[in-house]
Design a protein around this motif. Sequence first.
Motif, PDB file in Angstrom:
ATOM      1  N   VAL A  19       0.847  -1.187   0.000  1.00  0.00           N
ATOM      2  CA  VAL A  19       0.000   0.000   0.000  1.00  0.00           C
ATOM      3  C   VAL A  19       0.885   1.241   0.000  1.00  0.00           C
ATOM      4  CG1 VAL A  19      -1.822   1.242   1.227  1.00  0.00           C
ATOM      5  CG2 VAL A  19      -1.700  -1.264   1.372  1.00  0.00           C
ATOM      6  N   LYS A  20       0.724   2.066  -1.026  1.00  0.00           N
ATOM      7  CA  LYS A  20       1.463   3.329  -1.072  1.00  0.00           C
ATOM      8  C   LYS A  20       0.560   4.444  -0.574  1.00  0.00           C
ATOM      9  CE  LYS A  20       4.718   2.196  -4.696  1.00  0.00           C
ATOM     10  NZ  LYS A  20       5.219   2.522  -6.023  1.00  0.00           N
ATOM     11  N   GLY A  21       1.093   5.269   0.299  1.00  0.00           N
ATOM     12  CA  GLY A  21       0.339   6.405   0.822  1.00  0.00           C
ATOM     13  C   GLY A  21       0.481   7.594  -0.096  1.00  0.00           C
ATOM     14  N   PRO A  22      -0.594   7.995  -0.767  1.00  0.00           N
ATOM     15  CA  PRO A  22      -0.508   9.110  -1.708  1.00  0.00           C
ATOM     16  C   PRO A  22      -0.772  10.457  -1.048  1.00  0.00           C
ATOM     17  CG  PRO A  22      -2.668   8.161  -1.808  1.00  0.00           C
ATOM     18  CD  PRO A  22      -1.898   7.363  -0.777  1.00  0.00           C
ATOM     19  N   TYR A  23      -0.237  11.489  -1.650  1.00  0.00           N
ATOM     20  CA  TYR A  23      -0.587  12.852  -1.239  1.00  0.00           C
ATOM     21  C   TYR A  23      -0.431  13.797  -2.412  1.00  0.00           C
ATOM     22  CZ  TYR A  23       4.388  14.152  -0.957  1.00  0.00           C
ATOM     23  OH  TYR A  23       5.704  14.412  -1.252  1.00  0.00           O
ATOM     24  N   ASP A  24      -1.316  14.768  -2.436  1.00  0.00           N
ATOM     25  CA  ASP A  24      -1.230  15.867  -3.397  1.00  0.00           C
ATOM     26  C   ASP A  24      -0.838  17.077  -2.566  1.00  0.00           C
ATOM     27  OD1 ASP A  24      -1.891  18.275  -4.804  1.00  0.00           O
ATOM     28  OD2 ASP A  24      -3.200  17.136  -6.120  1.00  0.00           O
ATOM     29  N   PRO A  25       0.363  17.615  -2.756  1.00  0.00           N
ATOM     30  CA  PRO A  25       0.825  18.695  -1.887  1.00  0.00           C
ATOM     31  C   PRO A  25      -0.103  19.906  -1.850  1.00  0.00           C
ATOM     32  CG  PRO A  25       2.409  18.280  -3.665  1.00  0.00           C
ATOM     33  CD  PRO A  25       1.320  17.282  -3.801  1.00  0.00           C
ATOM     34  N   GLU A  26      -0.718  20.235  -2.971  1.00  0.00           N
ATOM     35  CA  GLU A  26      -1.595  21.411  -3.000  1.00  0.00           C
ATOM     36  C   GLU A  26      -2.967  21.106  -2.408  1.00  0.00           C
ATOM     37  OE1 GLU A  26      -1.768  23.236  -6.866  1.00  0.00           O
ATOM     38  OE2 GLU A  26       0.393  23.078  -7.118  1.00  0.00           O
ATOM     39  N   GLU A  27      -3.624  20.079  -2.936  1.00  0.00           N
ATOM     40  CA  GLU A  27      -4.988  19.767  -2.497  1.00  0.00           C
ATOM     41  C   GLU A  27      -5.029  19.314  -1.034  1.00  0.00           C
ATOM     42  OE1 GLU A  27      -8.984  19.743  -2.591  1.00  0.00           O
ATOM     43  OE2 GLU A  27      -7.663  20.533  -4.133  1.00  0.00           O
ATOM     44  N   ASP A  28      -4.099  18.455  -0.652  1.00  0.00           N
ATOM     45  CA  ASP A  28      -4.092  17.982   0.735  1.00  0.00           C
ATOM     46  C   ASP A  28      -3.762  19.105   1.703  1.00  0.00           C
ATOM     47  OD1 ASP A  28      -4.918  15.379   0.274  1.00  0.00           O
ATOM     48  OD2 ASP A  28      -2.885  14.637  -0.013  1.00  0.00           O
ATOM     49  N   ALA A  29      -2.830  19.974   1.332  1.00  0.00           N
ATOM     50  CA  ALA A  29      -2.504  21.116   2.195  1.00  0.00           C
ATOM     51  C   ALA A  29      -3.730  22.012   2.348  1.00  0.00           C
ATOM     52  CB  ALA A  29      -1.331  21.900   1.619  1.00  0.00           C
ATOM     53  N   LYS A  30      -4.448  22.225   1.258  1.00  0.00           N
ATOM     54  CA  LYS A  30      -5.654  23.045   1.305  1.00  0.00           C
ATOM     55  C   LYS A  30      -6.684  22.433   2.256  1.00  0.00           C
ATOM     56  CE  LYS A  30      -9.390  24.555  -1.744  1.00  0.00           C
ATOM     57  NZ  LYS A  30      -9.897  24.488  -3.119  1.00  0.00           N
ATOM     58  N   GLN A  31      -6.900  21.138   2.147  1.00  0.00           N
ATOM     59  CA  GLN A  31      -7.890  20.472   3.001  1.00  0.00           C
ATOM     60  C   GLN A  31      -7.442  20.428   4.461  1.00  0.00           C
ATOM     61  OE1 GLN A  31     -10.917  19.932   2.025  1.00  0.00           O
ATOM     62  NE2 GLN A  31     -10.344  20.601  -0.025  1.00  0.00           N
ATOM     63  N   LEU A 130       0.903  25.447   8.435  1.00  0.00           N
ATOM     64  CA  LEU A 130       0.951  24.013   8.178  1.00  0.00           C
ATOM     65  C   LEU A 130       2.411  23.587   8.214  1.00  0.00           C
ATOM     66  CD1 LEU A 130      -1.204  21.884   7.405  1.00  0.00           C
ATOM     67  CD2 LEU A 130      -0.602  22.283   5.033  1.00  0.00           C
ATOM     68  N   SER A 131       2.701  22.535   8.942  1.00  0.00           N
ATOM     69  CA  SER A 131       4.094  22.085   9.012  1.00  0.00           C
ATOM     70  C   SER A 131       4.533  21.522   7.663  1.00  0.00           C
ATOM     71  CB  SER A 131       4.268  21.027  10.107  1.00  0.00           C
ATOM     72  OG  SER A 131       3.758  19.786   9.676  1.00  0.00           O
ATOM     73  N   ASP A 132       5.821  21.496   7.438  1.00  0.00           N
ATOM     74  CA  ASP A 132       6.370  21.012   6.169  1.00  0.00           C
ATOM     75  C   ASP A 132       6.056  19.541   5.929  1.00  0.00           C
ATOM     76  OD1 ASP A 132       7.409  23.521   5.731  1.00  0.00           O
ATOM     77  OD2 ASP A 132       9.425  23.002   6.417  1.00  0.00           O
ATOM     78  N   THR A 133       5.810  18.800   6.996  1.00  0.00           N
ATOM     79  CA  THR A 133       5.591  17.360   6.859  1.00  0.00           C
ATOM     80  C   THR A 133       4.126  16.942   7.001  1.00  0.00           C
ATOM     81  OG1 THR A 133       6.023  17.037   9.218  1.00  0.00           O
ATOM     82  CG2 THR A 133       7.915  16.851   7.711  1.00  0.00           C
ATOM     83  N   SER A 134       3.223  17.889   7.125  1.00  0.00           N
ATOM     84  CA  SER A 134       1.809  17.558   7.354  1.00  0.00           C
ATOM     85  C   SER A 134       1.210  16.679   6.270  1.00  0.00           C
ATOM     86  CB  SER A 134       0.972  18.825   7.467  1.00  0.00           C
ATOM     87  OG  SER A 134       1.367  19.576   8.566  1.00  0.00           O
ATOM     88  N   VAL A 135       1.440  17.023   5.016  1.00  0.00           N
ATOM     89  CA  VAL A 135       0.830  16.235   3.944  1.00  0.00           C
ATOM     90  C   VAL A 135       1.458  14.850   3.842  1.00  0.00           C
ATOM     91  CG1 VAL A 135      -0.068  18.166   2.590  1.00  0.00           C
ATOM     92  CG2 VAL A 135       2.245  17.363   2.185  1.00  0.00           C
ATOM     93  N   GLN A 136       2.749  14.749   4.139  1.00  0.00           N
ATOM     94  CA  GLN A 136       3.391  13.428   4.138  1.00  0.00           C
ATOM     95  C   GLN A 136       2.851  12.570   5.285  1.00  0.00           C
ATOM     96  OE1 GLN A 136       5.145  16.328   3.914  1.00  0.00           O
ATOM     97  NE2 GLN A 136       6.331  16.224   2.046  1.00  0.00           N
TER      98      GLN A 136
END
Length: 188
Positions: A19-31, A130-136
């Motif tokens: 299972v790979k954990g995905p993230y979209d830096p823009e959309e996830d940061a926005k949410q 938002l911290s630099d690692t939040s989306v990760q």
Amino acid sequence: KLDALGKALKSRPLLRLVVKGPYDPEEDAKQLRRKEARLELARALDQKIQPGEEPGPIAFDRANVQRALEKLLAERAGPKAITDLEKSFAARAGREPDRVNPVLGLIGRGSKDTEFYEAVYERLCEAMPLSDTSVQQLAASRAQAIIDAFAKSGIDKQRVASGGITQVKADSERGVTTELALEAMPGS
């Protein structure tokens, strides 16, 4: 989909799921910013929120909400944030915003200009730190939630693994999707 995949894994003991954990830096940061702004507003309104509980919709027409939004925006974006927003709102909407009257707001009489207070909320969301690692961290928790769901359904933990996190572009309809891969069990 996960149930069907779980059944397939149970019937094929030589396969494991990655299972790979995905993230979209823009959309996830926005949410994430929206969620944090909503929680901060709830705290400012003295709403009792349990961990993991959603605060519910925002009543943009209520004086206490309007005053709290203005105060939070000034705290997050500086004292000029409201006047700057008023100017940009007036230019965009073609009219001056109708802000809550400070005196009437104390007795619960809010502004009817919910459109302006929705804009205040959107600006507050943009101003949330938002911290630099939040989306990760969000990506890792997405993957872990899937791994935990398989473990809960009776799949041996050795047969479900994290494939790390990956940066993706959110789909406009489906959002951020998780990548799952089947591979042979080590040593088989």
